[in-house]
Enzyme design. Sequence first.
Site, PDB file in Angstrom:
ATOM      1  N   GLU A  51       9.958  15.730  16.096  1.00  0.00           N
ATOM      2  CA  GLU A  51      10.290  15.688  14.672  1.00  0.00           C
ATOM      3  C   GLU A  51       9.347  16.611  13.897  1.00  0.00           C
ATOM      4  O   GLU A  51       8.136  16.510  14.008  1.00  0.00           O
ATOM      5  CB  GLU A  51      10.147  14.255  14.148  1.00  0.00           C
ATOM      6  CG  GLU A  51      10.594  14.124  12.709  1.00  0.00           C
ATOM      7  CD  GLU A  51      10.523  12.697  12.193  1.00  0.00           C
ATOM      8  OE1 GLU A  51       9.526  12.013  12.487  1.00  0.00           O
ATOM      9  OE2 GLU A  51      11.464  12.277  11.499  1.00  0.00           O
ATOM     10  N   CYS A  70      13.680  10.935   7.071  1.00  0.00           N
ATOM     11  CA  CYS A  70      13.798  10.452   8.455  1.00  0.00           C
ATOM     12  C   CYS A  70      15.201  10.744   8.951  1.00  0.00           C
ATOM     13  O   CYS A  70      15.430  10.862  10.154  1.00  0.00           O
ATOM     14  CB  CYS A  70      13.585   8.953   8.538  1.00  0.00           C
ATOM     15  SG  CYS A  70      12.112   8.415   7.738  1.00  0.00           S
ATOM     16  N   LYS A  78       0.867  -1.182   0.000  1.00  0.00           N
ATOM     17  CA  LYS A  78       0.000   0.000   0.000  1.00  0.00           C
ATOM     18  C   LYS A  78       0.895   1.221   0.000  1.00  0.00           C
ATOM     19  O   LYS A  78       1.549   1.530   1.000  1.00  0.00           O
ATOM     20  CB  LYS A  78      -0.898   0.056   1.240  1.00  0.00           C
ATOM     21  CG  LYS A  78      -1.900   1.201   1.141  1.00  0.00           C
ATOM     22  CD  LYS A  78      -2.403   1.713   2.477  1.00  0.00           C
ATOM     23  CE  LYS A  78      -1.618   2.878   3.013  1.00  0.00           C
ATOM     24  NZ  LYS A  78      -1.680   4.130   2.228  1.00  0.00           N
ATOM     25  N   GLU A 103      10.078   1.560  10.963  1.00  0.00           N
ATOM     26  CA  GLU A 103      11.112   2.589  10.840  1.00  0.00           C
ATOM     27  C   GLU A 103      10.372   3.909  10.977  1.00  0.00           C
ATOM     28  O   GLU A 103       9.599   4.289  10.101  1.00  0.00           O
ATOM     29  CB  GLU A 103      11.830   2.439   9.493  1.00  0.00           C
ATOM     30  CG  GLU A 103      13.230   3.010   9.521  1.00  0.00           C
ATOM     31  CD  GLU A 103      13.241   4.469   9.143  1.00  0.00           C
ATOM     32  OE1 GLU A 103      13.309   5.313  10.074  1.00  0.00           O
ATOM     33  OE2 GLU A 103      13.174   4.769   7.958  1.00  0.00           O
TER      34      GLU A 103
HETATM   35  C1  UN1 Z   1      14.281   8.100   4.872  1.00  0.00           C
HETATM   36  O1  UN1 Z   1      14.491   9.258   5.138  1.00  0.00           O
HETATM   37  O2  UN1 Z   1      13.254   7.533   5.280  1.00  0.00           O
HETATM   38  O3  UN1 Z   1      20.033   7.954   3.958  1.00  0.00           O
HETATM   39  C2  UN1 Z   1      15.172   7.290   4.029  1.00  0.00           C
HETATM   40  C3  UN1 Z   1      19.221   8.603   3.309  1.00  0.00           C
HETATM   41  C4  UN1 Z   1      18.463   7.926   2.194  1.00  0.00           C
HETATM   42  C5  UN1 Z   1      17.293   7.184   2.734  1.00  0.00           C
HETATM   43  C6  UN1 Z   1      16.422   7.994   3.630  1.00  0.00           C
HETATM   44  N1  UN1 Z   1      19.335   7.026   1.496  1.00  0.00           N
HETATM   45  O4  UN1 Z   1      19.013   9.774   3.557  1.00  0.00           O
END
Ligand code: UN1
Length: 498
Positions: free
Chosen positions: A388, A286, A177, A252
């Site tokens: 965040e 993230c 999804k 995550e």
């Molecule tokens: C994310 O932000 O969920 O290391 C992934 C990084 C990318 C992946 C980010 N290769 O910033």
Amino acid sequence: MPEPKHFKNYIGGQWVESATGERYENRNPANTDDLIGTFCKSDARDVDAAVAAAAEAFKTWRLVPAPERGLMIMKASQILARRKEEVSQMMTREMGKVIAETRGDTQEAIDCGYYAAGEGRRLFGKHTPVEMPNKFGVAIRRPVGVCGMITPWNFPIAIPSWKMFPALIAGNTCVIKPATLTPASVANFMEVFEEAGFPPGVVNMVTGGGSVVGKAMVEHPGINRISFTGSVEIGNLLGSQCATAGKPFSAELGGKNGQIVMDDANLELAVEGALWGAFGTTGQRCTATSRLILHEKIHDEFMGMLLDRAKKLTVGNGLDEKNQVGPTVSEDQMKTDLYYIDVAKNEDKSKLVFGGKRLTGGDYDKGYFVEPTIFTEVTPKMRLAQEEVFGPVLAVLKVSSFEEAIEVLNDTEFGLSSSIYTENVNLAFKAIRDIEAGITYVNGPTIGAEVHLPFGGVKGTGNGHREAGWTVLDFYTEWKSVYVEYSGKLQRAQIDNK
Ligand code: UN1
């Protein structure tokens, strides 16, 4: 503007309408006049159909030799490489990040495929001696069946790829999804699988809202694993639902990643890293740098350099190659960013030194643009240092020693990525040892993980699993221990040899 496309669900090797017959629009956050397409607003019936197709396909897919599965994944990656530009252009239109970065996102998916393909000739088990004579012991990996992926909008194809390719190489089938904001990229990914000749039902896509489609996936008894990347709030909710259902769940979630700059650092390099880490992808990673932890001795000089460079950042539609920062992904995300800017403005200690507003006028009015924003004098317990934002908002904190820098960096509920700039090798190694995070960069920004090293975090960022690399296989396989007697007799372990 290209013509809008009308995408369907991909189930059992067919493009099909949702049982609901309802659709929703997907528009460009840089220019809401640009309609990328419409997508199915699916419900539990579509999830049922996708799971049935995936379960049927699993019966034969698991028996395809892994090196052959690897060749198909290799082919998918090659097709994606051929379509890289077109897929990246559509990704920028639906997600907003600048075209150089969506090309990187697509490349990350291509790399994931190449890596997973090679795993087809490894998928290592483990042989070990056993305690009885003429007996053989080995541990092997078995696929787990139908796996569910619920993916975010910030890496519209890279994240689906790093969940699906490893699941597939291990012999599983998938139901995905995609985020409601970025389904076109996953639809393109399905086309790639289709062209590569994946058997019907091995990969399936159901679009629609999390509260309907995501919920149906989590509750579906035919889905054996859920892999999720997204917000802490949703992740914790899904985690508890999966726990009740006895379903392994890989999460995550958020980050509040810090970059330390020591007084001996190469400041030019550290400024470049901070800009890229904080404002790349409009801060919507993230792994984004949302806290900059500066040693007091270089604080003022560094801030002068950083502001000089920040003033030169070009913000605008990501399809224009000259722009370095795109829009936020949606009106909601823009409001969240502006809310946090407001919160920080009203906290007495912090000082807004750059940006802080929605960008308006001309083409900006058609999208959701927020100025890259920097606050100084932030203290560790302030909301801007703890929560965040997921936008282009950087909090700068001042420290007076290495020990304090590490303490401040660790003072958060998250632990995804981290960085230290120093020329002192002793400090670098102490930081590697003491920082509580799944990823630490030395003299590099907090973003830029590669697909063949484990990806994930500690504390509130996740639940112990790692994606990418070889480690992700532990989520998509079950270990089976196998004992083979060639003694021709009953040998009682722990008894006959004592
Ligand atoms: C994310 O932000 O969920 O290391 C992934 C990084 C990318 C992946 C980010 N290769 O910033």
